[in-house]
Design an enzyme around this catalytic site. Structure first.
Site, PDB file in Angstrom:
ATOM      1  N   GLU A 502       0.974   0.676 -12.474  1.00 11.66           N
ATOM      2  CA  GLU A 502       0.712   0.161 -13.836  1.00 11.66           C
ATOM      3  C   GLU A 502      -0.028   1.344 -14.799  1.00 11.66           C
ATOM      4  OE1 GLU A 502      -1.721  -3.854 -15.875  1.00 11.66           O
ATOM      5  OE2 GLU A 502      -2.047  -3.384 -13.541  1.00 11.66           O
ATOM      6  N   ASP A 616       4.355  15.152 -21.138  1.00 10.48           N
ATOM      7  CA  ASP A 616       3.608  14.576 -20.409  1.00 10.48           C
ATOM      8  C   ASP A 616       3.607  14.903 -19.025  1.00 10.48           C
ATOM      9  OD1 ASP A 616       1.365  12.933 -19.850  1.00 10.48           O
ATOM     10  OD2 ASP A 616       2.549  11.157 -19.788  1.00 10.48           O
TER      11      ASP A 616
END
Length: 853
Positions: A502, A616
């Site tokens: 998550e 990223d």
């Protein structure tokens, strides 16, 4: 007590016996050990009592700064104070453990106070401590000529502590000075042997009486109306007057001292009985036999002192003066009580006002945020309205052009009709012209009809495209789409037990879809970046395939769901932190992962017609399959740059933004400051990942730590020991390469293809075969012992013979000699020379064994 001092009571409050030595200790265990060590040596078998005064923090650290405690929520302040108490328990346990190791029994006594020195004085009074050992100054201030205190706390304790307490002041294990304790018995003996008391003795006696009180029952048992009682009552007036002056001004009054020197002896117990009776009517009366003055709490416990010699001549004052002084005393005490209560109420009101101001500021900030969001939405609506108006103007312009064409056709028809009327002779010619005009008109009508149809179809297509862009459903035709019903069945209605990850993008679930184990990522529906991240990943991963890129199986556009291949070994971040007690990665596997990650980044940067910048890169986005092959994922914020935007291929592609995105420790500092994202930004993130593979430490500040270690020759001290014994030469090469990638100036960073791959490629080849050998489980794959390098404990690829007659891997032997060793690693004998001779026969045998297996 109802004051700013709060006791941390771990034991019932009780008086400490004379067989106990009190030791004042602080938070710095190392600094206070010299004081404790001295107390243990000089205790002579007595029990040790560790005294610690805790001052609660008034500035609470939060989010990288400090806030006043009264400006935060009570739960936050309470949580931080609880953290301080837990740290205090740990510190006191260290002191207790040290005492137990020295064979001395010890107990601890802790309290909270506004200042350390006041807390120590209060603890001496409250617990009746007879002997105290404390520091005279910090150890670094010690010198052989030091003969007096250098600490404000020590000065305060020496001057304010009970006279009965014997205090020794220590600095760096040396006794600096001593304050001798005076016992009550000594005072009584001095008073009985000298009828004419000296001024110093009288001042000491009155100072001692100032901290004592007697039971009220003794006052009730005496007759106040007797002559001796009247004389004693006048003596009481003098003592009360002196007591009030000592509260207002601590300096002794000369008049009272002269009166006491000339008075006859009175029973001090009877005098203070009457004073206690007067205090019973005072608002400062306390249940614990103590009197509170504006300067603090004055202990009124009973004293063993029986009598004080007071002279009768100084007590010749009438009863009216005594009553007046008593009334003045009561008035002063009542005014002090009212003032303290008003100050307390004013402090409460001020704190409430501050809290209301903070809440109002929070509401203002929330309103400003809502206002900004409304302005943003209004701007978007205005832009959409402007686009629609532009389309409408275009349609109107086209219609006007067609109407103009119709008007021209009508004019031509009218002219033909006039020509038909004017000349009958040219009927046929005119008829032909009319026919041609009619045909022209029909063609114009057909063209107009075709244009109208094209316009309607174009408008319909534009509307469909706009709807598809808003819904985010533009997918390539060859891309697999899954209905949301199958996604729910695969995840058992998104069962929390199947959730494997998550983050800010959404949640990841493990599922079984169409007989295949997959990883399903569902983006947050309320996120403004959800559709763009979904479309970004679809556009990139659906058109590219690489062994080290995550495979995108399909998607569910209606719910913004992406379906990937399932990678059972989790992320590189999980392996570096040994999540769920998983075994750490060996250094060979880390080199292979670094090489595979470099290959994936080079593939993205060199793709055509658009170069792809990931933006990223971090260990959490590097996933590992069952064979620990790395696969790069999460392309939600990647950027596609066209190579046509630059005049030549050597110029760096740049994407500019005012809102940089990414994970802070891995983001390019140049990108953060200028907003320019380039391929060198991925090189910086790759350098941070290399440093984490080497050291296993956190990414924050890691480049400075490695730079310091390499510069001072301490690289081995920061290498991750869980990865095994790193080869020094390879570890140093990786460290220097990673530091070049992390250079603050992006122009100084190396190129992945020409610089980085030239180092990682051979390094991967040197440990690739060995890694496959170590992962094998069959017995016949075990190499012969003479194939193993004594230093690396690995199969040698380039064996060389050293001066001691043993064969080593060439890289290991050179690293051993370059690190300053001149002895054999096997025999520890001095080497005759530093030459290495290739062992070609053994190398051929090793190569043949590797090919066979």
């Amino acid at each position: 007590m109802i004051s700013s001092r709060r006791e941390i009571v771990e034991e019932p409050v009780r008086a400490i016996s004379e067989d106990v030595v009190g030791v004042a200790v602080g938070k710095d265990v190392k600094e206070c050990l010299s004081v404790l060590r001295y107390a243990l040596k000089s205790s002579h078998g007595k029990k040790i009592c560790l005294l610690h005064v805790h001052v609660p923090a008034q500035m609470i650290p939060l989010m990288g700064t400090k806030f006043p405690a009264n400006s935060l929520q009570k739960e936050e302040v309470r949580a931080y104070h609880e953290f301080e108490k837990q740290n205090l328990r740990r510190i006191m346990n260290e002191y207790i453990l040290y005492c137990l190791q020295e064979g001395v029994q010890a107990e601890r006594l802790c309290a909270e106070a506004e200042s350390i020195e006041k807390g120590i004085v209060d603890m001496i009074s409250l617990h009746g401590i007879k002997k105290l050992v404390m520091g005279a100054a910090v150890d670094k201030c010690y010198s052989r000529r030091m003969v007096d205190l250098k600490s404000k706390k020590a000065f305060y304790v020496r001057s304010q502590a009970l006279a009965s307490c014997h205090i020794e002041f220590i600095c760096k294990g040396n006794l600096i000075c001593t304050r001798e304790g005076r016992t009550d018995g000594a005072q009584v003996e001095a008073a009985g042997t000298s009828p004419q008391t000296s001024p110093d003795a009288e001042a000491l006696e009155i100072s001692h009486c100032r901290s004592q009180s007697l039971p009220l029952e003794q006052v009730n048992s005496r007759e106040v109306g007797s002559p001796s009682s009247d004389l004693r009552f006048r003596g009481r007036s003098l003592l009360v007057d002196h007591f009030r002056e000592s509260i207002i001004d601590p300096s002794p009054s000369p008049n009272i001292m002269n009166g006491v020197r000339t008075a006859r002896s009175l029973d001090v117990n009877e005098t203070f009985d009457k004073l206690s009776l007067l205090e019973r009517r005072s608002p400062y009366e306390r249940s614990d036999n103590s009197l509170r003055s504006p300067r603090g709490v004055i202990d009124m416990a009973p004293s063993p002192l029986s009598r004080v010699e007071l002279c009768e001549n100084g007590l010749e004052q009438d009863g009216k003066t005594s009553d007046y002084l008593y009334n003045q005393y009561e008035r002063v005490m009542m005014e002090a009580t009212n003032a303290r209560r008003d100050a307390f109420l004013e402090a409460i009101a001020r704190r409430k006002s501050e809290k209301e101001a903070v809440n109002a500021l929070c509401k203002v900030k929330a309103a400003e945020g809502l206002h900004a969001e409304e302005l943003k939405q209004r701007k978007e609506v205005e832009q959409e309205l402007a686009r629609e108006k532009a389309k409408l103007e275009s349609i109107k312009k086209q219609l006007n052009e067609e109407m103009e064409e119709v008007r021209i056709a009508q004019d031509q028809k009218a002219s033909l009709e006039r020509e038909l009327l004017e000349s009958d002779l040219t009927v046929k010619e005119l008829e032909q012209r009319i026919l041609s005009a009619v045909e022209l008109l029909q063609s114009y009508k057909r063209e107009r009809e075709e244009l109208r149809i094209q316009r309607d179809s174009a408008l319909k297509e534009a509307e469909e495209l706009r709807k598809n862009q808003l819904a985010g459903t533009i997918l390539p035709q060859f891309f697999t789409e899954f209905p949301f019903r199958e996604i729910e069945e695969a995840t058992r209605n998104f069962n929390p037990s199947l959730k494997i990850g998550e983050g800010g993008y959404g949640s990841i679930y493990k599922g079984f879809l169409r007989h295949t184990m997959v990883a399903i990522k569902i983006l947050h529906s309320d996120s403004s970046q959800g559709p763009s991240e979904f479309q970004q990943e679809v556009n990139v991963l659906s058109k590219m395939r690489h062994p080290n890129l995550v495979t995108l199986i399909g998607a569910c556009p209606e719910a913004w769901v992406l379906v990937y291949e399932y990678l059972c070994n989790g992320s590189l971040e999980d392996k570096l932190s040994c999540k769920n007690n998983t075994p750490p990665l060996p250094w060979q596997a880390r080199i292979r992962i670094a090489t595979e990650l470099c290959s994936a980044i080079m593939f993205l940067h060199s793709s055509k017609p658009h170069s792809i910048i990931h933006g990223d890169l971090k260990p959490a986005n590097v996933l590992l399959d069952a064979n620990f092959v790395c696969k790069l994922g999460d392309f939600g914020i990647c950027r596609l740059l066209s190579r046509d935007e630059t005049p030549n291929d050597n110029e760096t592609l740049v994407w500019r933004t005012d809102n940089p995105k990414g994970t802070f420790p891995y983001m390019d500092p140049d990108y953060l400051s200028s907003g320019e994202l380039t391929t060198k930004s991925d090189v910086y993130s790759f350098g941070i990942i290399l440093l984490r593979l080497l050291t296993g430490r956190s990414a924050i500040g890691i480049s400075k730590e490695v730079q310091y270690a390499v510069g001072n020759g301490k690289l081995k001290s920061i290498l991750d020991p869980l990865a095994g014994d790193w080869p020094f030469v390879q570890a140093e090469q990786l460290a220097r390469l990673a530091l070049r990638c992390c250079d603050m100036n992006r122009k100084s960073r190396p190129d992945l293809i020409t610089d980085v791959w030239r180092v990682l490629g051979p390094m991967r080849a040197s440990c690739g075969g060995l890694l496959s050998i170590q992962l094998g489980s069959s017995e016949h794959l075990q190499p012969p012992p003479y194939f193993i390098c004594p230093i690396f404990q690995e199969v040698m690829l380039d064996p060389h013979v050293a001066a001691d007659g043993f064969t080593y891997e060439a890289e290991a032997a050179r690293g051993w000699l370059d690190s300053g060793h001149d002895t054999s690693p096997m025999t520890n004998l001095r080497l005759e020379h530093r030459n290495l001779v290739p062992n070609r026969a053994l190398r051929s045998a090793i190569q043949e064994w590797l090919q066979r297996n």
